[in-house]
Design an enzyme around this catalytic site. Structure first.
Site, short mmCIF file in Angstrom:
data_model
loop_
_atom_site.label_atom_id
_atom_site.label_comp_id
_atom_site.label_asym_id
_atom_site.label_seq_id
_atom_site.Cartn_x
_atom_site.Cartn_y
_atom_site.Cartn_z
N ASP A 67 81.36 -99.24 21.51
CA ASP A 67 80.08 -98.70 21.96
C ASP A 67 79.13 -99.78 22.45
O ASP A 67 79.38 -100.97 22.30
CB ASP A 67 79.42 -97.88 20.83
CG ASP A 67 79.58 -98.53 19.46
OD1 ASP A 67 79.56 -99.78 19.38
OD2 ASP A 67 79.71 -97.80 18.47
N ASN A 136 76.47 -91.90 6.84
CA ASN A 136 76.64 -90.45 7.00
C ASN A 136 78.04 -90.08 7.51
O ASN A 136 78.28 -88.95 7.90
CB ASN A 136 75.57 -89.89 7.96
CG ASN A 136 75.66 -90.50 9.36
OD1 ASN A 136 76.57 -91.29 9.65
ND2 ASN A 136 74.74 -90.12 10.23
N HIS A 138 79.64 -91.50 10.09
CA HIS A 138 79.91 -91.64 11.52
C HIS A 138 80.89 -92.78 11.81
O HIS A 138 80.97 -93.74 11.06
CB HIS A 138 78.61 -91.78 12.34
CG HIS A 138 77.93 -93.12 12.25
ND1 HIS A 138 76.65 -93.25 11.75
CD2 HIS A 138 78.31 -94.36 12.62
CE1 HIS A 138 76.29 -94.52 11.82
NE2 HIS A 138 77.28 -95.22 12.33
N GLU A 143 78.05 -89.12 15.54
CA GLU A 143 77.30 -88.65 14.38
C GLU A 143 77.88 -87.33 13.87
O GLU A 143 78.64 -86.66 14.57
CB GLU A 143 75.83 -88.45 14.77
CG GLU A 143 75.14 -89.70 15.32
CD GLU A 143 74.80 -90.70 14.23
OE1 GLU A 143 75.11 -90.45 13.05
OE2 GLU A 143 74.20 -91.75 14.57
#
Length: 250
Positions: A67, A136, A138, A143
């Site tokens: 990314d 979380n 990801h 997400e």
């Protein structure tokens, strides 16, 4: 999905570095997927140490990063381009033309995402994808709620992710709101996946990842659907999982 339990961050990093080095040495056209963030930094340091000591060659390695932030120039101190050169590429002999990182400054960011996915398809997926995991659950910047069939795309970062990444910026306000990321389907095209997890803050995500069925509520849980995924987690990261397993067996 295989779990490798290690003592701490150092042992996790050593396992990952050795795993990567074995493939660099044995695969003459090795395609390596890389991640940014705090988790893999020590692994990269160990690869550099090996290069200085043994001069393991990266001439035939090509890399593909997960990314990049949207709206940040490659030479910006906070870009993932800068991160990768600062923590790895500047210190090994990888040809610059073999380094692939999405361009967050592209005039047509959605076309850039499509082009990046095409590159992944042309190589038939990377040989080994290195991953971290968010608090979380990801992976990349995918997400919770991201469909499992998503390819490289533009994502709006959640407040929790921007807050977690703000330690690299002057303030949370300086953290970009969008990023370009390999999608979950893009990651699953990898022949092998190595996910690293260290510290108590990752304990809940690792617990969610291993318990129950794969769910978009915990993107990393999709790795259960991959034929060759290895999770390397230290004692703190597996603490909740181990505690729950102990209770169920008592």
């Amino acid at each position: 999905m295989k779990l490798v339990k290690v003592k701490g961050h150092e042992e996790m990093s050593e396992f990952a570095a050795n795993y990567i080095l074995d493939q660099v040495k044995s695969n003459c056209q090795f395609k390596l997927g890389l991640a940014t963030g705090g988790t893999p930094v020590r692994t990269y340091e160990m690869l550099i140490e090996d290069f200085r000591r043994n001069y393991t060659s990266y001439q035939n390695v090509s890399t593909y990063n997960l990314d990049e932030y949207v709206g940040i120039a490659p030479d910006d101190p906070n870009s993932y381009h800068t991160f990768m050169f600062k923590h790895l590429f500047d210190y090994i002999n990888i040809p610059r033309k073999k380094v692939h990182i999405p361009n967050g400054l592209s005039a047509d960011i959605h076309q850039e995402a499509s082009n990046y996915e095409n590159i992944i398809d042309q190589i038939g997926g990377v040989d080994l994808q290195l991953l971290g995991i968010g608090e979380n659950g990801h992976i990349g910047f995918n997400e919770p709620g991201t469909p499992f069939d998503t390819e490289t795309h533009i994502v709006t970062l959640t407040e929790s992710t921007r807050r977690a990444n703000s330690r690299y910026f002057e303030s949370v306000d300086k953290v970009p709101e969008k990023a370009i990321t390999m999608g979950i389907a893009s990651i699953l095209k990898s022949k092998e996946i190595l996910l690293l997890a260290s510290g108590e803050s990752k304990a809940e995500a690792i617990y969610q990842m291993f318990t129950g069925e794969p769910s978009i509520d915990c993107p990393a849980s999709v790795l259960k659907n991959h034929p060759n995924a290895v999770v390397v987690a230290d004692e703190k990261a597996v603490s909740k999982l181990i505690a729950t397993m102990s209770m169920s067996h008592s």
